[in-house]
Design an enzyme around this catalytic site. Structure first.
Site, short mmCIF file in Angstrom:
data_model
loop_
_atom_site.label_atom_id
_atom_site.label_comp_id
_atom_site.label_asym_id
_atom_site.label_seq_id
_atom_site.Cartn_x
_atom_site.Cartn_y
_atom_site.Cartn_z
N LYS A 174 107.77 62.30 27.10
CA LYS A 174 107.57 61.09 28.44
C LYS A 174 108.39 60.13 28.06
O LYS A 174 108.70 60.57 26.93
CB LYS A 174 106.00 60.79 28.65
CG LYS A 174 105.60 59.25 28.51
CD LYS A 174 104.25 58.97 28.58
CE LYS A 174 103.93 57.56 28.53
NZ LYS A 174 102.21 57.69 28.57
N LYS B 275 106.93 63.46 32.67
CA LYS B 275 106.19 62.36 32.53
C LYS B 275 107.06 61.00 32.50
O LYS B 275 107.59 60.31 31.12
CB LYS B 275 104.70 62.22 31.95
CG LYS B 275 103.91 61.32 32.10
CD LYS B 275 102.93 61.30 31.24
CE LYS B 275 101.76 59.90 31.75
NZ LYS B 275 100.78 59.13 30.70
N ASP C 252 98.85 61.55 23.86
CA ASP C 252 100.45 61.01 24.93
C ASP C 252 100.72 60.35 22.98
O ASP C 252 100.26 59.06 22.95
CB ASP C 252 100.51 59.59 25.68
CG ASP C 252 99.98 60.83 26.60
OD1 ASP C 252 99.43 62.27 27.55
OD2 ASP C 252 100.73 59.96 27.87
#
Length: 260
Positions: free
Chosen positions: A163, A200, A99
């Site tokens: 995300k 996300k 991430d």
């Protein structure tokens, strides 16, 4: 209530069970990993600091639960060489998913090329089979048009997922940001049906009701068959307990002392 139980059961397998607390210890990681396999199924992944990747990978052996980590986190800095080194090490330690906080301050100040180049360069050192999730930090970008542009930039630069947030700023996941980001994903799907890009939301998602609201947006924009662990994750620490309580029909007890 049965609807909520169904939604909670659906959400449980989409959780990236997270501990990114500054004071996180090896003991905390052991506790985190022990929570991943429940009576109602397993979470999708744990998300931990890079220094704990090797430990988490060892402790989760055989569970099928993935190990995610964070790079360039949480500030989204501009030392791309350092982020490349951090990424290589995390993968060597056994990370299944990375991430990356995109350099959102550079992006907002108009340096879109820099932000894009950093994502492309991180993508280039990530092997086949390892997911790249790009964190936009939507609560800091703020402007809906810029959030849409950041989504497109990350997708075009090779993100497997986009995300919302680090969970470390004032405003984290919001339904408004989710709508914009999922719309960008939907547009990309229309252009290239082969490529799968996931979504996300992270930060502040604590209850089964919160999860239900995000799933509803995804179902509306992407269609009811789209959401799976390959396309949708919740970044959360306290959410799992709420989902289990909902599935078991119990009162919710908030065990999360941290705001993530």
């Amino acid at each position: 209530m049965s609807d909520m139980i169904e939604i909670a059961a659906r959400a449980l397998g989409l959780v990236d069970l997270t501990n990114l607390n500054d004071d996180c210890t090896a003991e905390d990681i052991t506790k985190l990993c022990a929570r991943t396999v429940t009576d109602h199924g397993s979470v999708a992944a744990v998300c931990v600091w890079p220094r704990f990747v090797a430990q988490a990978a060892k402790e989760l052996t055989g569970t099928g639960v993935k190990v995610a980590t964070v790079v360039n986190f949480p500030a989204g800095g501009e030392d791309t060489e350092a982020v490349i080194a951090e990424t290589r090490q995390a993968i060597a330690d056994g990370a299944d998913e990375v991430d990356l906080v995109m350099p959102y301050k550079a992006f907002v100040s108009g340096r879109k090329g820099f932000a894009e180049e950093q994502i492309i360069r991180i993508r280039a050192v990530i092997p086949e089979g390892v997911l790249l999730k790009v964190i936009l930090e939507t609560g800091e970008i703020k402007d809906p048009l810029l959030i849409h542009a950041a989504s497109n930039l990350a997708i075009n630069a090779g993100a497997d997922f986009i995300k919302t947030s680090t969970g470390k700023v004032a405003v984290n996941a919001t339904l408004e940001a989710a709508e914009i980001m999922l719309t960008a994903i939907e547009e990309a799907r229309r252009d290239d049906g082969e490529r799968v890009i996931g979504f996300k939301p992270a930060g502040g998602i604590k209850t089964a009701e919160d999860a239900a609201a995000y799933l509803a947006v995804a179902d509306r924009i992407m269609g009811h068959n789209w959401v799976s662990a390959h396309t949708f994750r919740f970044g959360a620490s306290g959410l799992l307990d709420s989902l289990i309580s909902t599935i078991e029909g119990q009162e919710i007890v908030d065990h999360s002392h941290h705001g993530y």
